[in-house]
Design a protein around this motif. Structure first.
Motif, mmCIF file in Angstrom:
data_model
loop_
_atom_site.group_PDB
_atom_site.id
_atom_site.type_symbol
_atom_site.label_atom_id
_atom_site.label_comp_id
_atom_site.label_asym_id
_atom_site.label_seq_id
_atom_site.Cartn_x
_atom_site.Cartn_y
_atom_site.Cartn_z
ATOM 1 N N ARG A 45 0.824 -1.209 0.000
ATOM 2 C CA ARG A 45 0.000 0.000 0.000
ATOM 3 C C ARG A 45 0.861 1.263 0.000
ATOM 4 O O ARG A 45 0.394 2.347 -0.345
ATOM 5 N N PHE A 46 2.142 1.098 0.355
ATOM 6 C CA PHE A 46 3.086 2.211 0.297
ATOM 7 C C PHE A 46 3.912 2.185 -0.986
ATOM 8 O O PHE A 46 4.875 2.939 -1.121
ATOM 9 N N GLY A 47 3.542 1.293 -1.906
ATOM 10 C CA GLY A 47 4.229 1.228 -3.189
ATOM 11 C C GLY A 47 5.403 0.283 -3.239
ATOM 12 O O GLY A 47 6.069 0.178 -4.278
ATOM 13 N N PHE A 48 5.700 -0.413 -2.140
ATOM 14 C CA PHE A 48 6.806 -1.374 -2.134
ATOM 15 C C PHE A 48 6.343 -2.684 -2.782
ATOM 16 O O PHE A 48 5.349 -3.274 -2.351
ATOM 17 N N ALA A 49 7.053 -3.129 -3.778
ATOM 18 C CA ALA A 49 6.658 -4.336 -4.498
ATOM 19 C C ALA A 49 7.005 -5.580 -3.698
ATOM 20 O O ALA A 49 8.011 -5.620 -2.985
ATOM 21 N N SER A 50 6.172 -6.608 -3.825
ATOM 22 C CA SER A 50 6.442 -7.882 -3.165
ATOM 23 C C SER A 50 6.673 -8.994 -4.180
ATOM 24 O O SER A 50 6.693 -10.164 -3.825
ATOM 25 N N ALA A 51 6.851 -8.613 -5.442
ATOM 26 C CA ALA A 51 7.098 -9.590 -6.498
ATOM 27 C C ALA A 51 8.014 -8.963 -7.527
ATOM 28 O O ALA A 51 8.118 -7.731 -7.626
ATOM 29 N N ALA A 52 8.668 -9.809 -8.308
ATOM 30 C CA ALA A 52 9.570 -9.320 -9.346
ATOM 31 C C ALA A 52 8.783 -8.820 -10.553
ATOM 32 O O ALA A 52 7.741 -9.389 -10.899
ATOM 33 N N ILE A 76 -7.747 -9.137 -19.195
ATOM 34 C CA ILE A 76 -6.406 -9.550 -18.756
ATOM 35 C C ILE A 76 -5.972 -10.809 -19.500
ATOM 36 O O ILE A 76 -4.822 -10.930 -19.949
ATOM 37 N N ARG A 77 -6.888 -11.743 -19.667
ATOM 38 C CA ARG A 77 -6.548 -12.981 -20.381
ATOM 39 C C ARG A 77 -6.204 -12.694 -21.839
ATOM 40 O O ARG A 77 -5.337 -13.346 -22.421
ATOM 41 N N GLU A 78 -6.860 -11.689 -22.424
ATOM 42 C CA GLU A 78 -6.527 -11.294 -23.792
ATOM 43 C C GLU A 78 -5.124 -10.704 -23.852
ATOM 44 O O GLU A 78 -4.365 -10.966 -24.788
ATOM 45 N N MET A 79 -4.743 -9.920 -22.848
ATOM 46 C CA MET A 79 -3.387 -9.368 -22.815
ATOM 47 C C MET A 79 -2.351 -10.485 -22.667
ATOM 48 O O MET A 79 -1.315 -10.471 -23.331
ATOM 49 N N ASP A 83 0.935 -12.160 -24.998
ATOM 50 C CA ASP A 83 2.253 -12.195 -24.350
ATOM 51 C C ASP A 83 2.617 -10.893 -23.645
ATOM 52 O O ASP A 83 3.800 -10.623 -23.393
ATOM 53 N N ILE A 84 1.623 -10.075 -23.326
ATOM 54 C CA ILE A 84 1.858 -8.841 -22.580
ATOM 55 C C ILE A 84 1.707 -9.154 -21.092
ATOM 56 O O ILE A 84 0.720 -9.760 -20.675
ATOM 57 N N ASN A 85 2.679 -8.737 -20.298
ATOM 58 C CA ASN A 85 2.626 -8.974 -18.855
ATOM 59 C C ASN A 85 1.609 -8.046 -18.201
ATOM 60 O O ASN A 85 1.333 -6.952 -18.699
ATOM 61 N N VAL A 86 1.076 -8.500 -17.066
ATOM 62 C CA VAL A 86 0.063 -7.726 -16.352
ATOM 63 C C VAL A 86 0.385 -7.720 -14.867
ATOM 64 O O VAL A 86 0.668 -8.758 -14.270
ATOM 65 N N VAL A 87 0.337 -6.518 -14.261
ATOM 66 C CA VAL A 87 0.268 -6.405 -12.812
ATOM 67 C C VAL A 87 -1.131 -5.880 -12.500
ATOM 68 O O VAL A 87 -1.561 -4.858 -13.034
ATOM 69 N N LEU A 103 -7.286 -15.948 -11.677
ATOM 70 C CA LEU A 103 -6.150 -15.698 -12.559
ATOM 71 C C LEU A 103 -4.882 -16.437 -12.132
ATOM 72 O O LEU A 103 -4.031 -16.723 -12.975
ATOM 73 N N GLY A 104 -4.743 -16.713 -10.851
ATOM 74 C CA GLY A 104 -3.588 -17.449 -10.376
ATOM 75 C C GLY A 104 -2.277 -16.833 -10.830
ATOM 76 O O GLY A 104 -2.033 -15.631 -10.672
ATOM 77 N N ALA A 105 -1.444 -17.658 -11.453
ATOM 78 C CA ALA A 105 -0.114 -17.216 -11.876
ATOM 79 C C ALA A 105 -0.123 -16.473 -13.205
ATOM 80 O O ALA A 105 0.938 -16.077 -13.698
ATOM 81 N N GLU A 106 -1.313 -16.267 -13.795
ATOM 82 C CA GLU A 106 -1.371 -15.542 -15.069
ATOM 83 C C GLU A 106 -0.929 -14.099 -14.918
ATOM 84 O O GLU A 106 -0.476 -13.468 -15.876
ATOM 85 N N THR A 107 -1.089 -13.541 -13.729
ATOM 86 C CA THR A 107 -0.740 -12.142 -13.492
ATOM 87 C C THR A 107 -0.001 -12.022 -12.167
ATOM 88 O O THR A 107 0.011 -12.941 -11.350
ATOM 89 N N VAL A 108 0.603 -10.854 -11.967
ATOM 90 C CA VAL A 108 1.152 -10.495 -10.669
ATOM 91 C C VAL A 108 0.103 -9.648 -9.960
ATOM 92 O O VAL A 108 -0.395 -8.676 -10.524
ATOM 93 N N HIS A 109 -0.246 -10.026 -8.745
ATOM 94 C CA HIS A 109 -1.207 -9.228 -7.987
ATOM 95 C C HIS A 109 -0.494 -8.413 -6.923
ATOM 96 O O HIS A 109 0.402 -8.904 -6.235
ATOM 97 N N GLN A 110 -0.898 -7.145 -6.793
ATOM 98 C CA GLN A 110 -0.434 -6.268 -5.724
ATOM 99 C C GLN A 110 -1.636 -5.488 -5.204
ATOM 100 O O GLN A 110 -2.607 -5.266 -5.936
ATOM 101 N N TYR A 111 -1.549 -5.063 -3.950
ATOM 102 C CA TYR A 111 -2.554 -4.126 -3.451
ATOM 103 C C TYR A 111 -2.225 -2.740 -4.000
ATOM 104 O O TYR A 111 -1.060 -2.368 -4.136
#
Length: 439
Positions: A45-52, A76-79, A83-87, A103-111
């Motif tokens: 929530r402070f902008g610090f990423a928890s994933a690569a 998102i599935r269309e992206m 082959d376009i990455n999604v956060v 979506l599972g591992a299809e995307t990176v999730h962040q708050y």
């Protein structure tokens, strides 16, 4: 408010955010204690990423809550197909669970980062999105300004503008124009929404229809559904879904009115499952026997209320009935999305406070697939009538299915609108692996 004053207000907002930034931690701690924040991922929530960050082109999708998250899943599935990455960022713990489930591992999730300059800046510095796609009605001034300053195209999809929001923005027109001029494109749900965004200074604006119509049918466990149907047997059922405070007790009142006549089982699915302990206590105090999904309680002939206190199982609950009351409409205002029950073969009932979904309800009601009720007594009469009249109930169900079919096409229209922004990313994404291999 003049244009100059509007920009001064935005500058003040920016520096006010910087000033209060050190104090926000206590606020998030309070929200975490209420179950509204994930305390283990508070740094996000402070902008610090928890994933690569994945290599290559990346689109930032933001969906505030469950409905918006479900709406953008096909996009998102269309992206990802391109082959376009999604956060994907969301604002609630409930929507985070839905994102993981669908979506599972299809995307990176962040708050989503707080709308404060340090948090938004840190988020954008790390993820460096090529495009930002924001669902429905999320307007965060600092986020919009930071994206604009970095010349990152930002698009509103499935965009809607409620009566209340339009009135508020209209009273601060110069401020709205100073913000909305940063939007590269608005793809609105309806002509009314489109006109409102244009009035507030957004250009260009197109209309797609509602993405939720083109969504996948809500998932369910066939074995579990079969088990529940065997337990229910010949009992009649109805559901009160996406309910807010007061509506669960209204459903209990309806149940008591119909219990002797119809032998009914009432399914209640609260919009916020974390309220379920309190709801069970209140229902039990009314002398009702409650079974809960999270406990895998059996549905016995004595069960009055089946409390659907899980996330992501609306498809299961709606397939257990053919009559659904959609909440946040009887006492609370705004309404909830009626498309899921219509898509899954339910006659739709609702209170009159459905401003946020007016266009959808108008289409359903015009075709005879949704009925509005004024109060609890009228709701009880409508539920009884539909449970007792198979032909009337089936007519509403068929009308709903036909209406949904007529409304389809929003996904195609949205992708077409996004093409100028996503086609270059598609080319880049698909050339990168080849370039790497050649190197």
């Amino acid at each position: 408010m003049s244009s100059r004053m509007a920009r001064m207000a935005l500058t003040s907002y920016r520096w006010a955010g910087v000033a209060i930034y050190p104090l926000v931690g206590a606020y998030l701690t309070y929200r975490a204690a209420k179950g509204k924040e994930d305390r283990t991922r508070r740094a996000e929530r402070f902008g610090f990423a928890s994933a690569a960050r994945p290599q290559g082109p990346l689109i930032w999708f933001h969906a505030a809550s469950v409905g918006e998250t479900n709406a953008v899943v096909p996009l998102i599935r269309e992206m990802r197909r391109r082959d376009i990455n999604v956060v994907l960022t969301t604002g609630t713990t409930t929507s985070a669970k839905v994102a993981q489930a669908r979506l599972g591992a299809e995307t990176v999730h962040q708050y989503v980062p707080l709308d404060l300059k340090p948090a938004v800046g840190r988020f954008l510095d790390y993820w460096q999105p090529d495009v930002a796609i924001i669902a429905e009605s999320e307007i965060w001034p600092m986020t919009i300004m930071e994206l604009g300053n970095r010349h990152i195209p930002q698009v509103l999809v499935n965009a809607r503008m409620s009566d209340r929001s339009f009135t508020r923005w209209r009273s601060r027109l110069s401020l709205a124009e100073a913000l909305f001029e940063n939007l590269a494109l608005v793809i609105a749900q309806s002509d009314v929404d489109a006109e409102r965004f244009r009035d507030l200074g957004a250009l260009p604006v197109t209309v797609s229809g509602n993405l939720k119509v083109d969504n996948d049918m809500p998932a369910h466990d066939p074995a579990q559904l079969d088990s529940y149907k065997r337990q229910i047997g010949t009992r009649k059922t109805w559901a009160a879904i996406s309910t807010f405070e007061g509506e669960e007790m209204a459903a209990a009142t309806v149940h008591r009115a119909l219990k002797e006549r119809d032998g009914v089982l009432t399914i209640i699915v609260p919009r916020h499952p974390e309220r379920s302990d309190d709801l069970e206590k209140a229902l039990t105090e009314k002398g009702l026997k409650v079974a809960r999904r999270t406990r895998n309680d059996p549905l016995t002939p004595e069960t009055d209320i089946f409390l659907g206190d899980t996330i992501g199982e609306m498809g299961l609950y709606l397939r257990m009935t053919e009559v659904a009351f959609v909440g946040r409409s009887l006492f609370a205002e705004g309404g909830q999305n009626p498309l899921e029950p219509a898509m899954l073969g339910c006659a739709v009932l609702s209170g009159g406070h459905v401003q946020n979904f007016r266009d959808t309800y108008q289409k359903l009601a015009r075709n005879g697939s949704a009925r509005m009720v004024r109060d609890v007594e009228m709701l009880a009469k409508a539920v009884h009538y539909l449970l007792a009249n198979d032909a009337a109930r089936q007519t509403m169900i068929n009308a709903g299915l036909e209406t949904v079919q007529e409304m389809r096409g929003a996904l195609t229209a949205t992708i077409k609108g996004l093409e100028p922004y996503i086609n270059p990313l598609t080319v880049k994404a698909r050339l990168q692996p080849r370039a790497a291999a050649q190197g």
